[in-house]
Write a protein that holds these residues in place. Sequence first.
Motif, PDB file in Angstrom:
ATOM      1  N   LEU A   5       0.830  -1.198   0.000  1.00  0.00           N
ATOM      2  CA  LEU A   5       0.000   0.000   0.000  1.00  0.00           C
ATOM      3  C   LEU A   5       0.871   1.257   0.000  1.00  0.00           C
ATOM      4  N   PHE A   6       1.951   1.228   0.762  1.00  0.00           N
ATOM      5  CA  PHE A   6       2.872   2.359   0.791  1.00  0.00           C
ATOM      6  C   PHE A   6       3.506   2.582  -0.580  1.00  0.00           C
ATOM      7  N   LEU A   7       3.964   1.510  -1.221  1.00  0.00           N
ATOM      8  CA  LEU A   7       4.557   1.627  -2.556  1.00  0.00           C
ATOM      9  C   LEU A   7       3.545   2.150  -3.567  1.00  0.00           C
ATOM     10  N   PHE A   8       2.310   1.689  -3.463  1.00  0.00           N
ATOM     11  CA  PHE A   8       1.255   2.172  -4.357  1.00  0.00           C
ATOM     12  C   PHE A   8       1.003   3.658  -4.124  1.00  0.00           C
ATOM     13  N   PHE A   9       0.994   4.072  -2.864  1.00  0.00           N
ATOM     14  CA  PHE A   9       0.796   5.476  -2.514  1.00  0.00           C
ATOM     15  C   PHE A   9       1.922   6.343  -3.090  1.00  0.00           C
ATOM     16  N   VAL A  10       3.164   5.905  -2.928  1.00  0.00           N
ATOM     17  CA  VAL A  10       4.310   6.651  -3.446  1.00  0.00           C
ATOM     18  C   VAL A  10       4.251   6.712  -4.970  1.00  0.00           C
ATOM     19  N   PHE A  11       3.870   5.613  -5.612  1.00  0.00           N
ATOM     20  CA  PHE A  11       3.726   5.598  -7.073  1.00  0.00           C
ATOM     21  C   PHE A  11       2.683   6.615  -7.523  1.00  0.00           C
ATOM     22  N   ILE A  12       1.570   6.698  -6.822  1.00  0.00           N
ATOM     23  CA  ILE A  12       0.512   7.666  -7.157  1.00  0.00           C
ATOM     24  C   ILE A  12       1.035   9.096  -6.994  1.00  0.00           C
ATOM     25  N   VAL A  13       1.735   9.369  -5.893  1.00  0.00           N
ATOM     26  CA  VAL A  13       2.245  10.715  -5.641  1.00  0.00           C
ATOM     27  C   VAL A  13       3.257  11.124  -6.712  1.00  0.00           C
ATOM     28  N   VAL A  14       4.177  10.230  -7.049  1.00  0.00           N
ATOM     29  CA  VAL A  14       5.181  10.541  -8.072  1.00  0.00           C
ATOM     30  C   VAL A  14       4.510  10.735  -9.430  1.00  0.00           C
ATOM     31  N   SER A  15       3.507   9.919  -9.735  1.00  0.00           N
ATOM     32  CA  SER A  15       2.786  10.074 -11.004  1.00  0.00           C
ATOM     33  C   SER A  15       2.072  11.420 -11.075  1.00  0.00           C
ATOM     34  N   ILE A  16       1.462  11.823  -9.969  1.00  0.00           N
ATOM     35  CA  ILE A  16       0.787  13.126  -9.942  1.00  0.00           C
ATOM     36  C   ILE A  16       1.795  14.245 -10.157  1.00  0.00           C
ATOM     37  N   PHE A  17       2.957  14.144  -9.487  1.00  0.00           N
ATOM     38  CA  PHE A  17       3.999  15.156  -9.680  1.00  0.00           C
ATOM     39  C   PHE A  17       4.434  15.226 -11.131  1.00  0.00           C
ATOM     40  N   LEU A  18       4.605  14.077 -11.762  1.00  0.00           N
ATOM     41  CA  LEU A  18       5.094  14.080 -13.135  1.00  0.00           C
ATOM     42  C   LEU A  18       4.048  14.587 -14.120  1.00  0.00           C
ATOM     43  N   PHE A  19       2.795  14.181 -13.934  1.00  0.00           N
ATOM     44  CA  PHE A  19       1.764  14.595 -14.876  1.00  0.00           C
ATOM     45  C   PHE A  19       1.266  16.021 -14.626  1.00  0.00           C
ATOM     46  N   LYS A  20       1.372  16.485 -13.410  1.00  0.00           N
ATOM     47  CA  LYS A  20       0.914  17.837 -13.067  1.00  0.00           C
ATOM     48  C   LYS A  20       2.089  18.745 -12.702  1.00  0.00           C
ATOM     49  N   ARG A  21       3.278  18.446 -13.263  1.00  0.00           N
ATOM     50  CA  ARG A  21       4.466  19.205 -12.872  1.00  0.00           C
ATOM     51  C   ARG A  21       4.354  20.669 -13.242  1.00  0.00           C
ATOM     52  N   ASP A  22       3.575  21.002 -14.271  1.00  0.00           N
ATOM     53  CA  ASP A  22       3.394  22.400 -14.648  1.00  0.00           C
ATOM     54  C   ASP A  22       2.719  23.168 -13.512  1.00  0.00           C
ATOM     55  N   LYS A  23       1.653  22.597 -12.975  1.00  0.00           N
ATOM     56  CA  LYS A  23       0.916  23.275 -11.904  1.00  0.00           C
ATOM     57  C   LYS A  23       1.693  23.255 -10.600  1.00  0.00           C
ATOM     58  N   VAL A  24       2.378  22.148 -10.330  1.00  0.00           N
ATOM     59  CA  VAL A  24       3.175  22.056  -9.108  1.00  0.00           C
ATOM     60  C   VAL A  24       4.323  23.043  -9.162  1.00  0.00           C
ATOM     61  N   SER A  25       4.899  23.245 -10.339  1.00  0.00           N
ATOM     62  CA  SER A  25       6.051  24.146 -10.457  1.00  0.00           C
ATOM     63  C   SER A  25       5.677  25.593 -10.189  1.00  0.00           C
ATOM     64  N   PHE A  26       4.436  25.958 -10.398  1.00  0.00           N
ATOM     65  CA  PHE A  26       4.042  27.336 -10.182  1.00  0.00           C
ATOM     66  C   PHE A  26       3.866  27.647  -8.702  1.00  0.00           C
ATOM     67  N   MET A  27       3.854  26.614  -7.855  1.00  0.00           N
ATOM     68  CA  MET A  27       3.886  26.861  -6.418  1.00  0.00           C
ATOM     69  C   MET A  27       5.250  27.430  -6.022  1.00  0.00           C
ATOM     70  N   LEU A  28       6.249  27.067  -6.785  1.00  0.00           N
ATOM     71  CA  LEU A  28       7.595  27.599  -6.576  1.00  0.00           C
ATOM     72  C   LEU A  28       7.721  28.829  -7.469  1.00  0.00           C
ATOM     73  N   VAL A  29       7.561  29.966  -6.892  1.00  0.00           N
ATOM     74  CA  VAL A  29       7.520  31.201  -7.682  1.00  0.00           C
ATOM     75  C   VAL A  29       8.889  31.540  -8.238  1.00  0.00           C
ATOM     76  N   GLU A  30       8.899  32.348  -9.268  1.00  0.00           N
ATOM     77  CA  GLU A  30      10.138  32.772  -9.913  1.00  0.00           C
ATOM     78  C   GLU A  30      11.006  33.606  -8.966  1.00  0.00           C
ATOM     79  N   ASN A  31      10.423  34.198  -7.943  1.00  0.00           N
ATOM     80  CA  ASN A  31      11.174  35.059  -7.037  1.00  0.00           C
ATOM     81  C   ASN A  31      11.858  34.277  -5.925  1.00  0.00           C
ATOM     82  N   ASN A  32      11.887  32.972  -6.022  1.00  0.00           N
ATOM     83  CA  ASN A  32      12.564  32.145  -5.036  1.00  0.00           C
ATOM     84  C   ASN A  32      14.044  32.507  -5.026  1.00  0.00           C
ATOM     85  N   LYS A  33      14.639  32.620  -3.832  1.00  0.00           N
ATOM     86  CA  LYS A  33      16.037  33.053  -3.714  1.00  0.00           C
ATOM     87  C   LYS A  33      16.994  32.073  -4.395  1.00  0.00           C
TER      88      LYS A  33
END
Length: 176
Positions: A5-33
């Motif tokens: 179950l843990f491995l499945f959970f991690v697989f889901i999280v990594v898949s979400i990061f990869l498929f939604k990386r555009d939206k996730v990346s905008f949480m990290l603003v361009e003004n980051n030090k």
Amino acid sequence: MSLTLFLFFVFIVVSIFLFKRDKVSFMLVENNKLVFKLKNTSWFQNHLKSGMFLFIVNATLFFTTCLIIYLLTYLLIPFLHLLVMILAIFGSFFLWITVNKAWQGTNANRIKMSILGSSFYILLSILFLYWLLNLEPSYPGEDLFMSSLGLMFGLMVSIVAFLSCLITTGFSFKGK
């Protein structure tokens, strides 16, 4: 929670990061030090130097996580190592997105930088595969099932980390 179950959970999280990386990346603003510092350094815009930087960052993250997990084995707190692994995943994606946002060169050089930086995980995969293929019992009748399972798990994790790093740092994000 079972390991499956843990491995499945991690697989889901990594898949979400990869498929939604555009939206996730905008949480990290361009003004980051960190993004600002990397953008304004001349050595970072060279794909070889930035690739070596990414390689060293990946190695540092891996060995720091291993050291923390090793030190936590003496605390005997169950499942704390799983929390450390999840934090390492989030930390890795944060740094990979930072590298992606700071890169200002061509797309061809971005891919070269990403392959060089991600190659740490390929070397790690080769090491795990070598250990797995040369696994021998230390005494007659020793069961090697758990050792081989751990090495296969390490091989799988390092391949997923290679692909995740390659995709996150090697391909630019859409829009602004």
